[in-house]
Structure formats: C-alpha cells, structure tokens
Design a protein around this motif. Structure first.
Motif, PDB file in Angstrom:
ATOM      1  N   CYS A 288      -9.158  -6.585 -35.440  1.00 18.86           N
ATOM      2  CA  CYS A 288      -8.154  -5.780 -34.726  1.00 18.86           C
ATOM      3  C   CYS A 288      -8.570  -5.556 -33.276  1.00 18.86           C
ATOM      4  O   CYS A 288      -7.728  -5.584 -32.368  1.00 18.86           O
ATOM      5  CB  CYS A 288      -7.961  -4.442 -35.428  1.00 18.86           C
ATOM      6  N   PHE A 289      -9.860  -5.344 -33.054  1.00 18.99           N
ATOM      7  CA  PHE A 289     -10.366  -5.125 -31.693  1.00 18.99           C
ATOM      8  C   PHE A 289     -10.141  -6.364 -30.836  1.00 18.99           C
ATOM      9  O   PHE A 289      -9.713  -6.268 -29.678  1.00 18.99           O
ATOM     10  CB  PHE A 289     -11.859  -4.772 -31.755  1.00 18.99           C
ATOM     11  N   ILE A 290     -10.405  -7.530 -31.399  1.00 15.21           N
ATOM     12  CA  ILE A 290     -10.209  -8.784 -30.668  1.00 15.21           C
ATOM     13  C   ILE A 290      -8.729  -9.009 -30.368  1.00 15.21           C
ATOM     14  O   ILE A 290      -8.353  -9.383 -29.243  1.00 15.21           O
ATOM     15  CB  ILE A 290     -10.773  -9.970 -31.477  1.00 15.21           C
ATOM     16  N   ILE A 291      -7.885  -8.781 -31.373  1.00 14.17           N
ATOM     17  CA  ILE A 291      -6.434  -8.952 -31.182  1.00 14.17           C
ATOM     18  C   ILE A 291      -5.926  -8.006 -30.099  1.00 14.17           C
ATOM     19  O   ILE A 291      -5.140  -8.404 -29.223  1.00 14.17           O
ATOM     20  CB  ILE A 291      -5.677  -8.701 -32.497  1.00 14.17           C
ATOM     21  N   ALA A 292      -6.395  -6.773 -30.141  1.00  8.77           N
ATOM     22  CA  ALA A 292      -5.976  -5.784 -29.134  1.00  8.77           C
ATOM     23  C   ALA A 292      -6.369  -6.252 -27.735  1.00  8.77           C
ATOM     24  O   ALA A 292      -5.592  -6.114 -26.776  1.00  8.77           O
ATOM     25  CB  ALA A 292      -6.609  -4.430 -29.444  1.00  8.77           C
ATOM     26  N   GLY A 293      -7.575  -6.828 -27.613  1.00  6.76           N
ATOM     27  CA  GLY A 293      -8.028  -7.314 -26.311  1.00  6.76           C
ATOM     28  C   GLY A 293      -7.182  -8.469 -25.811  1.00  6.76           C
ATOM     29  O   GLY A 293      -6.821  -8.530 -24.628  1.00  6.76           O
ATOM     30  N   ILE A 294      -6.844  -9.391 -26.712  1.00  9.96           N
ATOM     31  CA  ILE A 294      -6.019 -10.544 -26.330  1.00  9.96           C
ATOM     32  C   ILE A 294      -4.636 -10.082 -25.863  1.00  9.96           C
ATOM     33  O   ILE A 294      -4.108 -10.570 -24.850  1.00  9.96           O
ATOM     34  CB  ILE A 294      -5.892 -11.522 -27.511  1.00  9.96           C
ATOM     35  N   ILE A 295      -4.050  -9.139 -26.587  1.00  6.87           N
ATOM     36  CA  ILE A 295      -2.734  -8.620 -26.209  1.00  6.87           C
ATOM     37  C   ILE A 295      -2.803  -7.933 -24.848  1.00  6.87           C
ATOM     38  O   ILE A 295      -1.923  -8.125 -23.993  1.00  6.87           O
ATOM     39  CB  ILE A 295      -2.210  -7.644 -27.278  1.00  6.87           C
ATOM     40  N   TYR A 296      -3.854  -7.162 -24.641  1.00  7.35           N
ATOM     41  CA  TYR A 296      -4.001  -6.433 -23.372  1.00  7.35           C
ATOM     42  C   TYR A 296      -4.076  -7.397 -22.185  1.00  7.35           C
ATOM     43  O   TYR A 296      -3.424  -7.183 -21.158  1.00  7.35           O
ATOM     44  CB  TYR A 296      -5.247  -5.557 -23.420  1.00  7.35           C
ATOM     45  N   PHE A 297      -4.847  -8.466 -22.344  1.00  6.21           N
ATOM     46  CA  PHE A 297      -5.048  -9.382 -21.222  1.00  6.21           C
ATOM     47  C   PHE A 297      -3.898 -10.385 -21.050  1.00  6.21           C
ATOM     48  O   PHE A 297      -3.787 -11.010 -19.996  1.00  6.21           O
ATOM     49  CB  PHE A 297      -6.371 -10.123 -21.378  1.00  6.21           C
ATOM     50  N   THR A 298      -3.052 -10.542 -22.062  1.00  3.60           N
ATOM     51  CA  THR A 298      -1.930 -11.482 -21.942  1.00  3.60           C
ATOM     52  C   THR A 298      -0.591 -10.783 -21.703  1.00  3.60           C
ATOM     53  O   THR A 298       0.297 -11.353 -21.062  1.00  3.60           O
ATOM     54  CB  THR A 298      -1.805 -12.364 -23.194  1.00  3.60           C
ATOM     55  N   MET A 299      -0.443  -9.563 -22.235  1.00  4.47           N
ATOM     56  CA  MET A 299       0.837  -8.860 -22.089  1.00  4.47           C
ATOM     57  C   MET A 299       0.698  -7.464 -21.500  1.00  4.47           C
ATOM     58  O   MET A 299       1.693  -6.843 -21.148  1.00  4.47           O
ATOM     59  CB  MET A 299       1.539  -8.759 -23.458  1.00  4.47           C
ATOM     60  N   GLY A 300      -0.519  -6.967 -21.400  1.00  8.05           N
ATOM     61  CA  GLY A 300      -0.711  -5.619 -20.883  1.00  8.05           C
ATOM     62  C   GLY A 300      -0.461  -4.576 -21.948  1.00  8.05           C
ATOM     63  O   GLY A 300      -0.569  -4.840 -23.140  1.00  8.05           O
ATOM     64  N   THR A 301      -0.116  -3.388 -21.516  1.00  5.41           N
ATOM     65  CA  THR A 301       0.149  -2.298 -22.452  1.00  5.41           C
ATOM     66  C   THR A 301       1.658  -2.097 -22.605  1.00  5.41           C
ATOM     67  O   THR A 301       2.425  -2.510 -21.734  1.00  5.41           O
ATOM     68  CB  THR A 301      -0.494  -0.995 -21.941  1.00  5.41           C
ATOM     69  N   PRO A 302       2.104  -1.474 -23.714  1.00  6.35           N
ATOM     70  CA  PRO A 302       1.296  -0.985 -24.831  1.00  6.35           C
ATOM     71  C   PRO A 302       0.818  -2.127 -25.719  1.00  6.35           C
ATOM     72  O   PRO A 302       1.436  -3.195 -25.769  1.00  6.35           O
ATOM     73  CB  PRO A 302       2.262  -0.069 -25.571  1.00  6.35           C
ATOM     74  N   ILE A 303      -0.261  -1.885 -26.437  1.00  3.53           N
ATOM     75  CA  ILE A 303      -0.802  -2.874 -27.354  1.00  3.53           C
ATOM     76  C   ILE A 303      -0.134  -2.760 -28.721  1.00  3.53           C
ATOM     77  O   ILE A 303       0.111  -3.751 -29.398  1.00  3.53           O
ATOM     78  CB  ILE A 303      -2.333  -2.698 -27.482  1.00  3.53           C
ATOM     79  N   ILE A 304       0.190  -1.510 -29.073  1.00  5.52           N
ATOM     80  CA  ILE A 304       0.805  -1.234 -30.373  1.00  5.52           C
ATOM     81  C   ILE A 304       2.302  -0.987 -30.217  1.00  5.52           C
ATOM     82  O   ILE A 304       2.729  -0.248 -29.330  1.00  5.52           O
ATOM     83  CB  ILE A 304       0.158  -0.010 -31.045  1.00  5.52           C
ATOM     84  N   PHE A 305       3.088  -1.623 -31.066  1.00  5.53           N
ATOM     85  CA  PHE A 305       4.533  -1.390 -31.134  1.00  5.53           C
ATOM     86  C   PHE A 305       4.788  -0.408 -32.280  1.00  5.53           C
ATOM     87  O   PHE A 305       4.241  -0.553 -33.371  1.00  5.53           O
ATOM     88  CB  PHE A 305       5.255  -2.709 -31.414  1.00  5.53           C
TER      89      PHE A 305
ATOM     90  N   LEU B 209       6.336   3.207 -38.115  1.00  2.00           N
ATOM     91  CA  LEU B 209       5.585   2.029 -38.520  1.00  2.00           C
ATOM     92  C   LEU B 209       4.922   1.440 -37.279  1.00  2.00           C
ATOM     93  O   LEU B 209       5.506   1.413 -36.196  1.00  2.00           O
ATOM     94  CB  LEU B 209       6.517   1.002 -39.166  1.00  2.00           C
ATOM     95  N   TYR B 210       3.684   0.966 -37.439  1.00  2.00           N
ATOM     96  CA  TYR B 210       2.926   0.422 -36.316  1.00  2.00           C
ATOM     97  C   TYR B 210       2.633  -1.058 -36.525  1.00  2.00           C
ATOM     98  O   TYR B 210       2.284  -1.493 -37.622  1.00  2.00           O
ATOM     99  CB  TYR B 210       1.606   1.178 -36.150  1.00  2.00           C
ATOM    100  N   LYS B 211       2.779  -1.834 -35.460  1.00  2.00           N
ATOM    101  CA  LYS B 211       2.422  -3.251 -35.465  1.00  2.00           C
ATOM    102  C   LYS B 211       1.767  -3.588 -34.132  1.00  2.00           C
ATOM    103  O   LYS B 211       1.924  -2.868 -33.145  1.00  2.00           O
ATOM    104  CB  LYS B 211       3.676  -4.129 -35.616  1.00  2.00           C
ATOM    105  N   PHE B 212       1.047  -4.716 -34.111  1.00  2.00           N
ATOM    106  CA  PHE B 212       0.578  -5.215 -32.829  1.00  2.00           C
ATOM    107  C   PHE B 212       1.779  -5.771 -32.070  1.00  2.00           C
ATOM    108  O   PHE B 212       2.647  -6.430 -32.650  1.00  2.00           O
ATOM    109  CB  PHE B 212      -0.467  -6.315 -33.005  1.00  2.00           C
ATOM    110  N   ARG B 213       1.821  -5.507 -30.797  1.00  2.00           N
ATOM    111  CA  ARG B 213       2.924  -5.963 -29.963  1.00  2.00           C
ATOM    112  C   ARG B 213       2.971  -7.484 -29.925  1.00  2.00           C
ATOM    113  O   ARG B 213       1.944  -8.156 -29.784  1.00  2.00           O
ATOM    114  CB  ARG B 213       2.715  -5.419 -28.546  1.00  2.00           C
ATOM    115  N   SER B 214       4.173  -8.043 -30.045  1.00  2.00           N
ATOM    116  CA  SER B 214       4.323  -9.499 -30.033  1.00  2.00           C
ATOM    117  C   SER B 214       5.346  -9.985 -29.007  1.00  2.00           C
ATOM    118  O   SER B 214       5.498 -11.185 -28.812  1.00  2.00           O
ATOM    119  CB  SER B 214       4.732 -10.001 -31.419  1.00  2.00           C
TER     120      SER B 214
END
Length: 221
Positions: free
Chosen positions: A26-43, A57-62
C-alpha cells in the motif's frame, strides 16, 4: 452460526492480518499515485451498506481530474490513468477497503457496495442484496465472466444473501482468483464498460423502482 457470528469474526482477523502484511504494498502504491497523479491518493465515496445504511468506501485513486476547455470533467474512460488501469486490472485499487472490513462496514465476501445515488434505481427484489454487508469479493465471480450485466450481478447477489455459508464464500474466493487472472489479461482497467445504474435505467418507469425507508428514495441522482 456462520452468518451471524463466525463470518464477522473471520473478517476482523483476516482484515487486520492483511492490513499488516500488505502495508508495504500500500505504501508503494500510494507513492506511485502521488508522483504520477498527485493528491488525493485515496478516493472516497458514499456507498449503500447493510440494511441500506450509507458508509464511506475507500479506494486508491485511479483517475485524474482532467477537464475540457470549459472546466468540466472529462468522461471517466478518458480520465483513468495508466497506473489506475493497472491497479484496477489487479484489483489493487481496492486494498483500502480492508479498513472498511475491519470497521464493520463491509465483509470479505458479499454484494458489491454500490454508490448511494444508485439507491432509487434498484428494483424491489434487488434490494434484498442489502440484507448483508457488501463485500470486497463479489458473488458474481461465480459466473466465470470478467464482466457481468447489472441484472446478472444482482441475481448472483440476491442468491448469495439467501444461501450464505462458509463453503459458498470459499467457492467465491477461488472463483475470483480465476477472474483476476483473466481481467489482467484482457485489460479490464483500461476502460469502464458499464454505464452508471442511474443512466442505465433512466428510461424505466418510476413505479418499477422500490422506495426507501419511510417512503423516501435512498440517495439522490
């Protein structure tokens, strides 16, 4: 006994274990999302849970926030990122739902928790799907299909509600692994193949839909 006690106990135990074990992922995925799409990381989004109670309901942002020249959000299939497509194909975007399971809003296996604004568009019999907690792993995996129609999905979910058991949950879990493999091969995350339920059923007569508690519709359009 499984339905009314053991199932929830297993949800607590295995969601807690999964959160601890999968934290590095989850930490790695959060980092990838942050550096490719910025914030928010969680949808986050309001969904319909057990007994039609609304929860977050929470998901990683896509998806990105890409907009047209007038400032309007582009269609969803135009906003899904390459990272988001991969996450969806492997269902990694759903890992934050483990916290929803631990909290008690969801279960590992159960009907898909759908958006609150879908509420007015369920048919009367389909609302039986809300008698149990929504799940991370859906019963329609038993269809063997990577994609199902709303009607197919709801039928599997209603049948599940009537026959909840440990063996059925195990069967659904194993069926899901086969589906995940197929989805990864077919690029499931590259596009959204179904319209939202409110769009799909917009032309149906209002008396075909059920009403919520106290005669009020659940959610809003």
């Amino acid at each position: 006994m499984y339905r009314y006690g053991i199932k929830r106990a297993l949800d607590i135990i295995f969601s807690l274990l999964a959160i601890v074990i999968l934290f590095p992922v989850c930490f790695i995925i959060a980092g990838i999302i942050y550096f490719t799409m910025g914030t928010p990381i969680i949808f986050s989004q309001e969904r319909i849970g057990k007994d039609e109670k609304i929860f977050l309901l929470y998901k990683f942002r896509s998806m990105t926030d890409a907009r047209d020249k007038d400032g309007n959000l582009l269609d969803e299939d135009q906003r899904i990122s390459k990272v988001g497509a991969v996450l969806r194909s492997l269902s990694l975007d759903e890992l934050p739902e483990l916290f929803c399971i631990l909290k008690g809003d969801m279960s590992f296996v159960g009907p898909r928790p759908l958006p609150a604004y879908y509420g007015p568009y369920f048919l009367v019999d389909e609302r039986r799907r809300h008698k149990v907690r929504g799940g991370l792993i859906p019963p329609d995996s038993l269809s063997g299909k990577a994609y199902t129609s709303y009607e197919e999905q709801f039928q599997y979910e209603v049948d599940y509600v009537e026959h909840v058991s440990f063996l059925l949950d195990i069967k659904i879990i194993f069926a899901t692994f086969r589906i995940l493999f197929r989805r990864a091969q077919t690029g499931y995350g590259d596009y959204l193949n179904r319209p939202h339920l409110n769009i799909y059923r917009k032309d149906m007569k209002i008396n075909e839909f059920s009403e919520g508690k106290n005669g009020d519709h659940i959610g809003s359009e």
